[in-house]
Write an enzyme that holds these catalytic residues in place. Sequence first.
Site, PDB file in Angstrom:
ATOM      1  N   ASP A   1     -33.057  76.597  99.008  1.00  0.00           N
ATOM      2  CA  ASP A   1     -32.245  76.900 100.184  1.00  0.00           C
ATOM      3  C   ASP A   1     -32.657  78.230 100.821  1.00  0.00           C
ATOM      4  O   ASP A   1     -33.058  79.161 100.122  1.00  0.00           O
ATOM      5  CB  ASP A   1     -30.766  76.946  99.755  1.00  0.00           C
ATOM      6  CG  ASP A   1     -29.839  76.739 100.927  1.00  0.00           C
ATOM      7  OD1 ASP A   1     -30.321  76.405 102.033  1.00  0.00           O
ATOM      8  OD2 ASP A   1     -28.625  76.919 100.749  1.00  0.00           O
TER       9      ASP A   1
ATOM     10  N   GLY B   1     -34.106  78.113 106.767  1.00  0.00           N
ATOM     11  CA  GLY B   1     -33.608  78.312 108.136  1.00  0.00           C
ATOM     12  C   GLY B   1     -33.274  79.776 108.383  1.00  0.00           C
ATOM     13  O   GLY B   1     -33.655  80.358 109.414  1.00  0.00           O
ATOM     14  N   ARG B   2     -32.583  80.396 107.418  1.00  0.00           N
ATOM     15  CA  ARG B   2     -32.199  81.807 107.582  1.00  0.00           C
ATOM     16  C   ARG B   2     -33.416  82.730 107.567  1.00  0.00           C
ATOM     17  O   ARG B   2     -33.462  83.732 108.261  1.00  0.00           O
ATOM     18  CB  ARG B   2     -31.194  82.210 106.483  1.00  0.00           C
ATOM     19  CG  ARG B   2     -29.774  81.804 106.840  1.00  0.00           C
ATOM     20  CD  ARG B   2     -28.871  81.855 105.661  1.00  0.00           C
ATOM     21  NE  ARG B   2     -29.141  80.745 104.757  1.00  0.00           N
ATOM     22  CZ  ARG B   2     -28.771  80.713 103.485  1.00  0.00           C
ATOM     23  NH1 ARG B   2     -28.155  81.744 102.961  1.00  0.00           N
ATOM     24  NH2 ARG B   2     -29.029  79.646 102.745  1.00  0.00           N
ATOM     25  N   TRP B   3     -34.428  82.355 106.788  1.00  0.00           N
ATOM     26  CA  TRP B   3     -35.665  83.151 106.755  1.00  0.00           C
ATOM     27  C   TRP B   3     -36.257  83.201 108.168  1.00  0.00           C
ATOM     28  O   TRP B   3     -36.680  84.253 108.642  1.00  0.00           O
ATOM     29  CB  TRP B   3     -36.654  82.512 105.777  1.00  0.00           C
ATOM     30  CG  TRP B   3     -37.926  83.276 105.576  1.00  0.00           C
ATOM     31  CD1 TRP B   3     -38.184  84.210 104.610  1.00  0.00           C
ATOM     32  CD2 TRP B   3     -39.118  83.187 106.380  1.00  0.00           C
ATOM     33  NE1 TRP B   3     -39.464  84.701 104.759  1.00  0.00           N
ATOM     34  CE2 TRP B   3     -40.056  84.093 105.839  1.00  0.00           C
ATOM     35  CE3 TRP B   3     -39.489  82.447 107.506  1.00  0.00           C
ATOM     36  CZ2 TRP B   3     -41.338  84.266 106.363  1.00  0.00           C
ATOM     37  CZ3 TRP B   3     -40.761  82.622 108.039  1.00  0.00           C
ATOM     38  CH2 TRP B   3     -41.668  83.519 107.470  1.00  0.00           C
TER      39      TRP B   3
ATOM     40  N   SER C   1     -31.982  65.949 101.021  1.00  0.00           N
ATOM     41  CA  SER C   1     -30.857  65.226 100.429  1.00  0.00           C
ATOM     42  C   SER C   1     -30.466  64.038 101.307  1.00  0.00           C
ATOM     43  O   SER C   1     -30.861  63.965 102.481  1.00  0.00           O
ATOM     44  CB  SER C   1     -29.664  66.171 100.268  1.00  0.00           C
ATOM     45  OG  SER C   1     -29.084  66.425 101.528  1.00  0.00           O
TER      46      SER C   1
ATOM     47  N   GLU D   1     -27.876  63.725 102.669  1.00  0.00           N
ATOM     48  CA  GLU D   1     -27.070  64.274 103.775  1.00  0.00           C
ATOM     49  C   GLU D   1     -27.937  64.980 104.826  1.00  0.00           C
ATOM     50  O   GLU D   1     -27.472  65.267 105.930  1.00  0.00           O
ATOM     51  CB  GLU D   1     -26.036  65.284 103.234  1.00  0.00           C
ATOM     52  CG  GLU D   1     -24.922  64.660 102.384  1.00  0.00           C
ATOM     53  CD  GLU D   1     -25.379  64.218 100.998  1.00  0.00           C
ATOM     54  OE1 GLU D   1     -26.269  64.884 100.419  1.00  0.00           O
ATOM     55  OE2 GLU D   1     -24.873  63.191 100.508  1.00  0.00           O
ATOM     56  N   ASN D   2     -29.198  65.298 104.466  1.00  0.00           N
ATOM     57  CA  ASN D   2     -30.039  66.054 105.403  1.00  0.00           C
ATOM     58  C   ASN D   2     -30.418  65.263 106.665  1.00  0.00           C
ATOM     59  O   ASN D   2     -30.883  65.838 107.650  1.00  0.00           O
ATOM     60  CB  ASN D   2     -31.307  66.587 104.715  1.00  0.00           C
ATOM     61  CG  ASN D   2     -31.058  67.787 103.833  1.00  0.00           C
ATOM     62  OD1 ASN D   2     -31.756  68.005 102.853  1.00  0.00           O
ATOM     63  ND2 ASN D   2     -30.059  68.602 104.152  1.00  0.00           N
TER      64      ASN D   2
ATOM     65  N   ARG E   1     -30.742  77.663  92.325  1.00  0.00           N
ATOM     66  CA  ARG E   1     -30.530  77.496  93.762  1.00  0.00           C
ATOM     67  C   ARG E   1     -30.762  78.845  94.432  1.00  0.00           C
ATOM     68  O   ARG E   1     -30.128  79.834  94.074  1.00  0.00           O
ATOM     69  CB  ARG E   1     -29.116  77.023  94.068  1.00  0.00           C
ATOM     70  CG  ARG E   1     -28.927  76.821  95.577  1.00  0.00           C
ATOM     71  CD  ARG E   1     -27.546  76.330  95.948  1.00  0.00           C
ATOM     72  NE  ARG E   1     -27.514  76.098  97.389  1.00  0.00           N
ATOM     73  CZ  ARG E   1     -26.947  75.059  97.982  1.00  0.00           C
ATOM     74  NH1 ARG E   1     -26.347  74.149  97.257  1.00  0.00           N
ATOM     75  NH2 ARG E   1     -26.968  74.926  99.296  1.00  0.00           N
TER      76      ARG E   1
ATOM     77  N   SER F   1     -24.408  70.675  95.756  1.00  0.00           N
ATOM     78  CA  SER F   1     -24.859  69.875  96.912  1.00  0.00           C
ATOM     79  C   SER F   1     -25.496  68.542  96.528  1.00  0.00           C
ATOM     80  O   SER F   1     -26.554  68.181  97.057  1.00  0.00           O
ATOM     81  CB  SER F   1     -25.818  70.690  97.781  1.00  0.00           C
ATOM     82  OG  SER F   1     -25.174  71.828  98.279  1.00  0.00           O
TER      83      SER F   1
ATOM     84  N   GLU G   1     -28.203  75.107  82.508  1.00  0.00           N
ATOM     85  CA  GLU G   1     -27.821  76.460  82.915  1.00  0.00           C
ATOM     86  C   GLU G   1     -27.935  76.510  84.440  1.00  0.00           C
ATOM     87  O   GLU G   1     -28.816  75.864  85.015  1.00  0.00           O
ATOM     88  CB  GLU G   1     -28.788  77.494  82.301  1.00  0.00           C
ATOM     89  CG  GLU G   1     -28.804  77.477  80.789  1.00  0.00           C
ATOM     90  CD  GLU G   1     -27.432  77.777  80.187  1.00  0.00           C
ATOM     91  OE1 GLU G   1     -26.718  78.648  80.727  1.00  0.00           O
ATOM     92  OE2 GLU G   1     -27.078  77.137  79.177  1.00  0.00           O
TER      93      GLU G   1
HETATM   94  C1  FPP Z   1     -33.427  74.367 102.779  1.00  0.00           C
HETATM   95  O1  FPP Z   1     -33.379  75.338 103.776  1.00  0.00           O
HETATM   96  C2  FPP Z   1     -34.621  73.565 102.878  1.00  0.00           C
HETATM   97  C3  FPP Z   1     -34.647  72.249 103.190  1.00  0.00           C
HETATM   98  C4  FPP Z   1     -33.420  71.490 103.494  1.00  0.00           C
HETATM   99  C5  FPP Z   1     -35.890  71.495 103.317  1.00  0.00           C
HETATM  100  C6  FPP Z   1     -36.993  71.771 102.329  1.00  0.00           C
HETATM  101  C7  FPP Z   1     -38.012  70.731 102.517  1.00  0.00           C
HETATM  102  C8  FPP Z   1     -39.236  70.896 103.008  1.00  0.00           C
HETATM  103  C9  FPP Z   1     -39.798  72.222 103.314  1.00  0.00           C
HETATM  104  C10 FPP Z   1     -40.041  69.657 103.311  1.00  0.00           C
HETATM  105  C11 FPP Z   1     -41.296  69.607 102.644  1.00  0.00           C
HETATM  106  C12 FPP Z   1     -41.148  69.187 101.246  1.00  0.00           C
HETATM  107  C13 FPP Z   1     -42.138  69.216 100.368  1.00  0.00           C
HETATM  108  C14 FPP Z   1     -41.895  68.826  98.966  1.00  0.00           C
HETATM  109  C15 FPP Z   1     -43.489  69.664 100.721  1.00  0.00           C
HETATM  110  P1  FPP Z   1     -32.246  75.302 104.901  1.00  0.00           P
HETATM  111  O2  FPP Z   1     -32.844  74.718 106.125  1.00  0.00           O
HETATM  112  O3  FPP Z   1     -31.023  74.596 104.406  1.00  0.00           O
HETATM  113  O4  FPP Z   1     -32.003  76.834 105.068  1.00  0.00           O
HETATM  114  P2  FPP Z   1     -30.706  77.590 105.606  1.00  0.00           P
HETATM  115  O5  FPP Z   1     -29.586  77.304 104.624  1.00  0.00           O
HETATM  116  O6  FPP Z   1     -31.124  79.019 105.586  1.00  0.00           O
HETATM  117  O7  FPP Z   1     -30.409  77.069 106.980  1.00  0.00           O
END
Ligand code: FPP
Length: 221
Positions: free
Chosen positions: A2, A5-7, A47, A49-50, A163, A171, A182
């Site tokens: 996780d 997006g914030r990064w 997920s 839900e994504n 996480r 989640s 753990e």
């Molecule tokens: C969480 O950050 C990240 C995700 C929901 C997606 C991660 C998946 C990939 C980068 C796709 C590629 C996968 C592989 C295995 C190469 P967020 O967007 O929820 O961050 P935030 O909480 O800061 O908004």
Amino acid sequence: MDGNGRWAKKRLLPRKFGHREGVKTIDRIADCVFERGIKYLTLFAFSTENWKRPADEVSGLLSLFAGYLRRKVPKMVKNGVVLRVIGSARGLDEKTRKLIDDAYEKTKNGTRGVLTVCFDYGGRADIVAAVNKCVESGTLVSEETFPGFLQTAGLPDPDIVVRTGGEKRISNFLLYQMAYSELYFSDTLWPDLTEKDLDGILSVYARTDRRFGGVDEDDNI
Ligand code: FPP
């Protein structure tokens, strides 16, 4: 994983830049994990839900995933890492499904470790599908046999679930499998996670007293 997006937001960039950076972290961390002799790494990439995310973010994630499968397989074959994908393939196009099958076919004999990517995965969906398989087969299951019906069949339960990104929730990850895992919640955003952070997490784990509901031997007096 996780915090992508914030990064990006912190840098005034669109979210997709965070996801791209997140893929670099996957490479870095997966290498370190297997170098340290850990045999199983399971990543929660997408997920059930994504799908609720904006369509352009979803299609960006799908193409990052396909690109990862396309690029990484030769290195995994070389390093002896099995690449397994679990979740639903329903929302994936034919090309990506084939990449998943090919990745497994080419890497399946690896002996160094197993990298499992959970894509369109949900812990509840996994349990419900497993229960339906049991019902269809007419078998009564036990705690020993039920895991064999889950998508993670053959993988050990996770010793530790990490996480990143500061939220303290599960989640809908590996709900059945993590009964005794753990839990480690890190405030670090996934793209910022370093080898040093990983070693810090592993040393916390190494100091953990895992009793699985029992007591320590020296308390048994
Ligand atoms: C969480 O950050 C990240 C995700 C929901 C997606 C991660 C998946 C990939 C980068 C796709 C590629 C996968 C592989 C295995 C190469 P967020 O967007 O929820 O961050 P935030 O909480 O800061 O908004």
